[in-house]
Every structure is written in C-alpha cells, then in structure tokens.
Design a protein around this motif. Sequence first.
Motif, short mmCIF file in Angstrom:
data_model
loop_
_atom_site.label_atom_id
_atom_site.label_comp_id
_atom_site.label_asym_id
_atom_site.label_seq_id
_atom_site.Cartn_x
_atom_site.Cartn_y
_atom_site.Cartn_z
N HIS A 24 0.85 -1.18 0.00
CA HIS A 24 0.00 0.00 0.00
C HIS A 24 0.89 1.24 0.00
O HIS A 24 0.79 2.11 0.86
CB HIS A 24 -0.93 0.01 1.21
CG HIS A 24 -1.89 -1.12 1.25
ND1 HIS A 24 -2.91 -1.25 0.33
CD2 HIS A 24 -1.99 -2.18 2.06
CE1 HIS A 24 -3.59 -2.35 0.59
NE2 HIS A 24 -3.05 -2.94 1.64
N SER A 85 -8.01 -0.08 -8.99
CA SER A 85 -7.66 -0.36 -7.59
C SER A 85 -8.86 -0.43 -6.64
O SER A 85 -8.94 -1.35 -5.84
CB SER A 85 -6.67 0.69 -7.07
OG SER A 85 -5.46 0.59 -7.75
N LEU A 88 -10.92 -3.93 -6.54
CA LEU A 88 -10.37 -5.22 -6.16
C LEU A 88 -11.11 -5.80 -4.96
O LEU A 88 -11.44 -5.10 -4.01
CB LEU A 88 -8.88 -5.09 -5.83
CG LEU A 88 -7.98 -4.73 -7.00
CD1 LEU A 88 -6.56 -4.50 -6.52
CD2 LEU A 88 -8.01 -5.80 -8.06
N ASN A 89 -11.36 -7.09 -5.02
CA ASN A 89 -12.01 -7.82 -3.92
C ASN A 89 -13.36 -7.24 -3.52
O ASN A 89 -13.68 -7.14 -2.35
CB ASN A 89 -11.07 -7.87 -2.70
CG ASN A 89 -9.75 -8.49 -3.04
OD1 ASN A 89 -9.69 -9.54 -3.68
ND2 ASN A 89 -8.67 -7.85 -2.64
N GLN A 90 -14.17 -6.88 -4.49
CA GLN A 90 -15.49 -6.31 -4.24
C GLN A 90 -16.60 -7.05 -5.00
O GLN A 90 -17.61 -6.45 -5.34
CB GLN A 90 -15.52 -4.84 -4.66
CG GLN A 90 -14.50 -3.95 -4.00
CD GLN A 90 -14.78 -3.72 -2.54
OE1 GLN A 90 -15.90 -3.70 -2.09
NE2 GLN A 90 -13.73 -3.55 -1.76
N PRO A 91 -16.49 -8.35 -5.31
CA PRO A 91 -17.50 -9.01 -6.15
C PRO A 91 -18.89 -8.93 -5.55
O PRO A 91 -19.06 -8.98 -4.33
CB PRO A 91 -17.02 -10.46 -6.23
CG PRO A 91 -16.11 -10.64 -5.06
CD PRO A 91 -15.50 -9.29 -4.80
N LYS A 93 -20.83 -6.39 -5.39
CA LYS A 93 -21.22 -5.03 -5.00
C LYS A 93 -21.63 -4.26 -6.25
O LYS A 93 -21.45 -4.70 -7.37
CB LYS A 93 -20.07 -4.32 -4.28
CG LYS A 93 -19.80 -4.91 -2.92
CD LYS A 93 -18.96 -4.01 -2.08
CE LYS A 93 -18.84 -4.60 -0.68
NZ LYS A 93 -18.06 -3.74 0.18
N PHE A 114 -14.82 -7.90 -12.82
CA PHE A 114 -14.70 -8.23 -11.40
C PHE A 114 -16.02 -8.67 -10.79
O PHE A 114 -16.11 -8.88 -9.58
CB PHE A 114 -14.16 -7.04 -10.62
CG PHE A 114 -12.71 -6.73 -10.89
CD1 PHE A 114 -11.80 -7.74 -11.15
CD2 PHE A 114 -12.26 -5.44 -10.89
CE1 PHE A 114 -10.47 -7.46 -11.39
CE2 PHE A 114 -10.92 -5.14 -11.14
CZ PHE A 114 -10.03 -6.17 -11.39
#
Length: 148
Positions: A24, A85, A88-91, A93, A114
């Motif tokens: 990060h 960015s 990422l990792n928001q499926p 939503k 995604f």
Amino acid sequence: MRYGVGVGSYVNSCRECDSCKQNHEIYCSKGSVYTSNGVDFDGTITNGGYSSFIVVHERYCFRIPDEYPLALAAPLLCPGITVYSPMLNQPGKSLGVIGIGGVGHLAVKFGKAFGLNVTVFSTSISKKEEALSLLELTNLCSHQMNNK
C-alpha cells in the motif's frame, strides 16, 4: 535489450514502512514520490510525461508485452489504475459510473470483469449504443436514455 514498460502514478516510496510492506505504497509513512511534480528522496523533481527520461524503482515499473502496442497500453496506466484499484475484492457489489468516456469505459470493463453490478449514468444519447452493445450494459440511467 530494450522493451516497453509502464509507470503508474508514483515512482518511489520508502519500501520499509508497514504500508509499503503491505503493498500500500500510496500510504507510505515517508510519502510516496509521485510521477509528476514529486520530490524524490534525493531531492530530484519528477516531471512525468514531460521528461525526456525518468528514473523509477523497478517495483513501480510494469513490463508491457512485446506484442502489445504501447499506444494501447498507455490508457491502462494512470486512468486505468485509477478505476481498477478500488474495485479489487469487491465481487457482487454495485458500481456507479458517471459517463462512459475514456476512464468511464475502463471502469465499466473492469467492473464487469470483477463481477460488480455496473450502472452507468450519462446525459449523452450518443453513448447509448456503445453502452448497450459494445459494453453489454443493462443498467443505464439518464433523463435522455432511461432503460430502468
């Protein structure tokens, strides 16, 4: 040997703080060094696209495959990463995209890839066909082209 590389929005960080160690770097405790108008740790001012050359730590360079045209890779760097960015990792939503110009177009493509529920908000009737056929959208919101 020469090959194409891409550079994102920053060219350096301390690479030692907790944020950097967790990939990060944008939250680097000593401050990320931005590609344009940044001050590197040695005092060098960065000029980004206005530079005739640029020094970038290898961690922030991305090799572009030899067969991929550099002109097509360029939009994936700054505007592409801007919309990539946060997704990422928001499926599952939902994603609202205002306008489907260059950055909006990328946001729609990434969002769909995604698994996000993508809705485009636009006032341009000329974008309706692109949204429906090319981007295969089903959710469009506009006073001119309301589908829902």
